[in-house]
Structure formats: structure tokens, C-alpha cells
Design a protein around this motif. Structure first.
Motif, PDB file in Angstrom:
ATOM      1  N   ALA A 120       0.855  -1.192   0.000  1.00  8.22           N
ATOM      2  CA  ALA A 120       0.000   0.000   0.000  1.00  8.22           C
ATOM      3  C   ALA A 120       0.890   1.240   0.000  1.00  8.22           C
ATOM      4  O   ALA A 120       2.069   1.181   0.354  1.00  8.22           O
ATOM      5  CB  ALA A 120      -0.911  -0.004   1.222  1.00  8.22           C
ATOM      6  N   ALA A 121       0.308   2.346  -0.391  1.00 12.37           N
ATOM      7  CA  ALA A 121       1.044   3.613  -0.439  1.00 12.37           C
ATOM      8  C   ALA A 121       0.934   4.355   0.880  1.00 12.37           C
ATOM      9  O   ALA A 121       0.043   4.105   1.693  1.00 12.37           O
ATOM     10  CB  ALA A 121       0.483   4.487  -1.561  1.00 12.37           C
ATOM     11  N   GLN A 122       1.821   5.283   1.053  1.00 13.66           N
ATOM     12  CA  GLN A 122       1.721   6.277   2.111  1.00 13.66           C
ATOM     13  C   GLN A 122       1.025   7.497   1.506  1.00 13.66           C
ATOM     14  O   GLN A 122       1.177   7.785   0.306  1.00 13.66           O
ATOM     15  CB  GLN A 122       3.106   6.673   2.639  1.00 13.66           C
ATOM     16  N   ALA A 123       0.282   8.238   2.298  1.00 13.51           N
ATOM     17  CA  ALA A 123      -0.434   9.413   1.787  1.00 13.51           C
ATOM     18  C   ALA A 123       0.514  10.403   1.112  1.00 13.51           C
ATOM     19  O   ALA A 123       0.157  11.036   0.116  1.00 13.51           O
ATOM     20  CB  ALA A 123      -1.210  10.084   2.920  1.00 13.51           C
ATOM     21  N   LYS A 124       1.736  10.509   1.596  1.00 11.78           N
ATOM     22  CA  LYS A 124       2.710  11.431   1.011  1.00 11.78           C
ATOM     23  C   LYS A 124       3.042  11.056  -0.429  1.00 11.78           C
ATOM     24  O   LYS A 124       3.352  11.930  -1.245  1.00 11.78           O
ATOM     25  CB  LYS A 124       3.989  11.470   1.845  1.00 11.78           C
ATOM     26  N   GLU A 125       2.975   9.764  -0.759  1.00 10.70           N
ATOM     27  CA  GLU A 125       3.252   9.346  -2.132  1.00 10.70           C
ATOM     28  C   GLU A 125       2.177   9.859  -3.094  1.00 10.70           C
ATOM     29  O   GLU A 125       2.473  10.257  -4.225  1.00 10.70           O
ATOM     30  CB  GLU A 125       3.349   7.825  -2.220  1.00 10.70           C
ATOM     31  N   ILE A 126       0.939   9.859  -2.638  1.00 14.15           N
ATOM     32  CA  ILE A 126      -0.152  10.381  -3.458  1.00 14.15           C
ATOM     33  C   ILE A 126       0.001  11.899  -3.577  1.00 14.15           C
ATOM     34  O   ILE A 126      -0.186  12.484  -4.650  1.00 14.15           O
ATOM     35  CB  ILE A 126      -1.525  10.022  -2.855  1.00 14.15           C
ATOM     36  N   ALA A 127       0.377  12.529  -2.477  1.00 14.14           N
ATOM     37  CA  ALA A 127       0.561  13.983  -2.470  1.00 14.14           C
ATOM     38  C   ALA A 127       1.635  14.413  -3.469  1.00 14.14           C
ATOM     39  O   ALA A 127       1.502  15.462  -4.114  1.00 14.14           O
ATOM     40  CB  ALA A 127       0.911  14.466  -1.065  1.00 14.14           C
ATOM     41  N   GLU A 128       2.673  13.632  -3.628  1.00 15.07           N
ATOM     42  CA  GLU A 128       3.738  13.960  -4.592  1.00 15.07           C
ATOM     43  C   GLU A 128       3.210  13.974  -6.021  1.00 15.07           C
ATOM     44  O   GLU A 128       3.587  14.825  -6.826  1.00 15.07           O
ATOM     45  CB  GLU A 128       4.906  12.976  -4.471  1.00 15.07           C
ATOM     46  N   VAL A 129       2.327  13.041  -6.356  1.00 18.84           N
ATOM     47  CA  VAL A 129       1.749  13.004  -7.696  1.00 18.84           C
ATOM     48  C   VAL A 129       0.872  14.232  -7.929  1.00 18.84           C
ATOM     49  O   VAL A 129       0.930  14.869  -8.988  1.00 18.84           O
ATOM     50  CB  VAL A 129       0.948  11.699  -7.923  1.00 18.84           C
ATOM     51  N   VAL A 130       0.075  14.578  -6.930  1.00 23.37           N
ATOM     52  CA  VAL A 130      -0.781  15.762  -7.049  1.00 23.37           C
ATOM     53  C   VAL A 130       0.079  17.019  -7.166  1.00 23.37           C
ATOM     54  O   VAL A 130      -0.230  17.915  -7.965  1.00 23.37           O
ATOM     55  CB  VAL A 130      -1.772  15.862  -5.877  1.00 23.37           C
ATOM     56  N   ALA A 131       1.157  17.075  -6.402  1.00 33.88           N
ATOM     57  CA  ALA A 131       2.047  18.238  -6.493  1.00 33.88           C
ATOM     58  C   ALA A 131       2.606  18.366  -7.905  1.00 33.88           C
ATOM     59  O   ALA A 131       2.707  19.476  -8.444  1.00 33.88           O
ATOM     60  CB  ALA A 131       3.178  18.116  -5.470  1.00 33.88           C
ATOM     61  N   PHE A 132       2.954  17.252  -8.529  1.00 32.94           N
ATOM     62  CA  PHE A 132       3.409  17.288  -9.923  1.00 32.94           C
ATOM     63  C   PHE A 132       2.301  17.819 -10.833  1.00 32.94           C
ATOM     64  O   PHE A 132       2.538  18.687 -11.684  1.00 32.94           O
ATOM     65  CB  PHE A 132       3.845  15.897 -10.392  1.00 32.94           C
ATOM     66  N   LEU A 133       1.082  17.304 -10.675  1.00 28.36           N
ATOM     67  CA  LEU A 133      -0.032  17.748 -11.511  1.00 28.36           C
ATOM     68  C   LEU A 133      -0.331  19.231 -11.344  1.00 28.36           C
ATOM     69  O   LEU A 133      -0.791  19.889 -12.273  1.00 28.36           O
ATOM     70  CB  LEU A 133      -1.290  16.927 -11.211  1.00 28.36           C
ATOM     71  N   ALA A 134      -0.086  19.751 -10.154  1.00 30.22           N
ATOM     72  CA  ALA A 134      -0.359  21.159  -9.875  1.00 30.22           C
ATOM     73  C   ALA A 134       0.794  22.065 -10.291  1.00 30.22           C
ATOM     74  O   ALA A 134       0.637  23.279 -10.321  1.00 30.22           O
ATOM     75  CB  ALA A 134      -0.656  21.349  -8.386  1.00 30.22           C
ATOM     76  N   SER A 135       1.921  21.475 -10.646  1.00 29.67           N
ATOM     77  CA  SER A 135       3.108  22.258 -10.977  1.00 29.67           C
ATOM     78  C   SER A 135       3.169  22.587 -12.464  1.00 29.67           C
ATOM     79  O   SER A 135       2.485  21.951 -13.287  1.00 29.67           O
ATOM     80  CB  SER A 135       4.369  21.481 -10.579  1.00 29.67           C
ATOM     81  N   PRO A 136       4.013  23.537 -12.836  1.00 33.48           N
ATOM     82  CA  PRO A 136       4.204  23.857 -14.250  1.00 33.48           C
ATOM     83  C   PRO A 136       4.787  22.692 -15.063  1.00 33.48           C
ATOM     84  O   PRO A 136       4.672  22.671 -16.277  1.00 33.48           O
ATOM     85  CB  PRO A 136       5.186  25.038 -14.227  1.00 33.48           C
ATOM     86  N   ARG A 137       5.395  21.710 -14.385  1.00 37.63           N
ATOM     87  CA  ARG A 137       5.967  20.559 -15.092  1.00 37.63           C
ATOM     88  C   ARG A 137       4.898  19.738 -15.795  1.00 37.63           C
ATOM     89  O   ARG A 137       5.206  18.970 -16.692  1.00 37.63           O
ATOM     90  CB  ARG A 137       6.756  19.681 -14.119  1.00 37.63           C
ATOM     91  N   SER A 138       3.645  19.878 -15.390  1.00 42.78           N
ATOM     92  CA  SER A 138       2.559  19.126 -16.034  1.00 42.78           C
ATOM     93  C   SER A 138       1.662  20.072 -16.827  1.00 42.78           C
ATOM     94  O   SER A 138       0.459  19.872 -16.927  1.00 42.78           O
ATOM     95  CB  SER A 138       1.734  18.377 -14.987  1.00 42.78           C
ATOM     96  N   SER A 139       2.261  21.066 -17.425  1.00 43.08           N
ATOM     97  CA  SER A 139       1.509  22.154 -18.062  1.00 43.08           C
ATOM     98  C   SER A 139       0.600  21.718 -19.203  1.00 43.08           C
ATOM     99  O   SER A 139      -0.286  22.474 -19.592  1.00 43.08           O
ATOM    100  CB  SER A 139       2.472  23.226 -18.559  1.00 43.08           C
ATOM    101  N   TYR A 140       0.779  20.510 -19.735  1.00 38.76           N
ATOM    102  CA  TYR A 140      -0.061  20.060 -20.853  1.00 38.76           C
ATOM    103  C   TYR A 140      -1.019  18.954 -20.425  1.00 38.76           C
ATOM    104  O   TYR A 140      -1.554  18.228 -21.250  1.00 38.76           O
ATOM    105  CB  TYR A 140       0.831  19.601 -22.018  1.00 38.76           C
ATOM    106  N   ILE A 141      -1.253  18.829 -19.134  1.00 38.30           N
ATOM    107  CA  ILE A 141      -2.184  17.824 -18.621  1.00 38.30           C
ATOM    108  C   ILE A 141      -3.385  18.537 -18.018  1.00 38.30           C
ATOM    109  O   ILE A 141      -3.245  19.347 -17.102  1.00 38.30           O
ATOM    110  CB  ILE A 141      -1.529  16.924 -17.545  1.00 38.30           C
ATOM    111  N   THR A 142      -4.566  18.225 -18.529  1.00 39.11           N
ATOM    112  CA  THR A 142      -5.804  18.748 -17.960  1.00 39.11           C
ATOM    113  C   THR A 142      -6.941  17.790 -18.285  1.00 39.11           C
ATOM    114  O   THR A 142      -6.913  17.109 -19.322  1.00 39.11           O
ATOM    115  CB  THR A 142      -6.112  20.184 -18.441  1.00 39.11           C
TER     116      THR A 142
END
Length: 155
Positions: A120-142
């Protein structure tokens, strides 16, 4: 779910659903650490306020919006279609088994053994993915729902 409006906003804004506990709380805290103004969404106002207080005690900014949002993947797609042309990106995550305070650890561990990663994951692992999605590094994902489930959807 996170939303990142126009890059000109300072700080950028993120709406985190379910942010009053568990995964959502970990996501809200991570995004606040990354410099976002966090809108904490949850059904439990007192726990939501506690999350906002923690964000603010660490120097971040946030506020709570109470209520119940269901069908988050559908909402993410609909909001993306409506708001992305104006610079707002909207995405959702679909986590697999995650160790959180509200779940029985033995049950979570057993569910985790059904993933390709055999845990199973730790909540922080899920948070890291969301942080990526919210960052400019994922600028072409919506309008996307990202499976963060240890490979469960792959089998």
C-alpha cells in the motif's frame, strides 16, 4: 483534485477535495509547502479548519470550503472543458490502497498485497503526484484522472 489557474496568480491556487483528512490532507499540506494558496474542501468543517491552521502555522495560506463533491473524475473532466481555455488546469487522482489514520492498517496492508508493487502507499506518495499535476511541469495535462494505485489498474 487540484486546480491551477493562470500562471500570473501569485501564489498559484489549488482546490483540494477531501482535504480535511487522510490523502487530501497530505496533498493540501504538500501544495502549501510548494507555495500554493490552498482551498481546503471537506465535509468536516472542524477538521478542515485544523488543516488550514496547520498550513498557516507553516507560513502558507489557505481557507476552507465545506461541502460534498462526488464523482470527482466527472467533475474534473467537466471543469477542464469549461475552464482550461481560460488557463485553469483541472485533474484528479484515483489512489489505490493507502495507509491513512481512518483505515485499519491490516486491511490496508492486505489490499496493498494485491497491487503490482505488493504494498500500500503512504499518503505522502499520493501527495507527490498531485504536487506534480499542480506544478508547471505538467503544463499540458488537464481533464485527466491519474491512477496512483501501485499498478492495480494494469492487471
Amino acid at each position: 483534485m487540484s486546480v491551477q489557474p493562470d500562471r500570473d496568480l501569485d501564489p498559484p491556487v489549488a482546490l483540494v477535495t477531501g482535504a480535511s483528512s487522510g490523502i487530501g490532507r497530505a496533498v493540501a499540506l504538500k501544495l502549501a509547502d510548494d507555495g500554493f494558496y490552498v482551498i481546503v474542501h471537506g465535509r468536516d468543517v472542524s477538521r478542515g479548519n485544523a488543516t488550514v491552521e496547520e498550513i498557516e502555522s507553516k507560513g502558507g495560506q489557505g481557507r476552507i470550503v465545506a461541502g460534498d463533491l462526488t464523482a470527482q473524475a466527472d467533475i474534473a473532466r467537466a471543469w477542464a472543458a469549461e475552464f482550461s481555455p481560460r488557463g485553469v488546469r483541472v485533474n484528479a487522482v484515483a489512489p489505490g490502497p493507502v495507509f491513512t489514520a481512518g483505515a485499519a492498517p491490516d486491511r490496508t496492508e492486505k489490499l496493498g498485497s494485491t497491487t503490482l508493487l505488493n504494498r500500500a502507499a503512504q499518503a505522502k506518495e499520493i501527495a507527490e503526484v498531485v504536487a506534480f499535476l499542480a506544478s508547471p511541469r505538467s503544463s499540458y495535462i488537464t481533464g485527466a484522472t491519474i491512477a496512483v494505485d501501485g499498478g492495480r489498474t494494469a492487471v
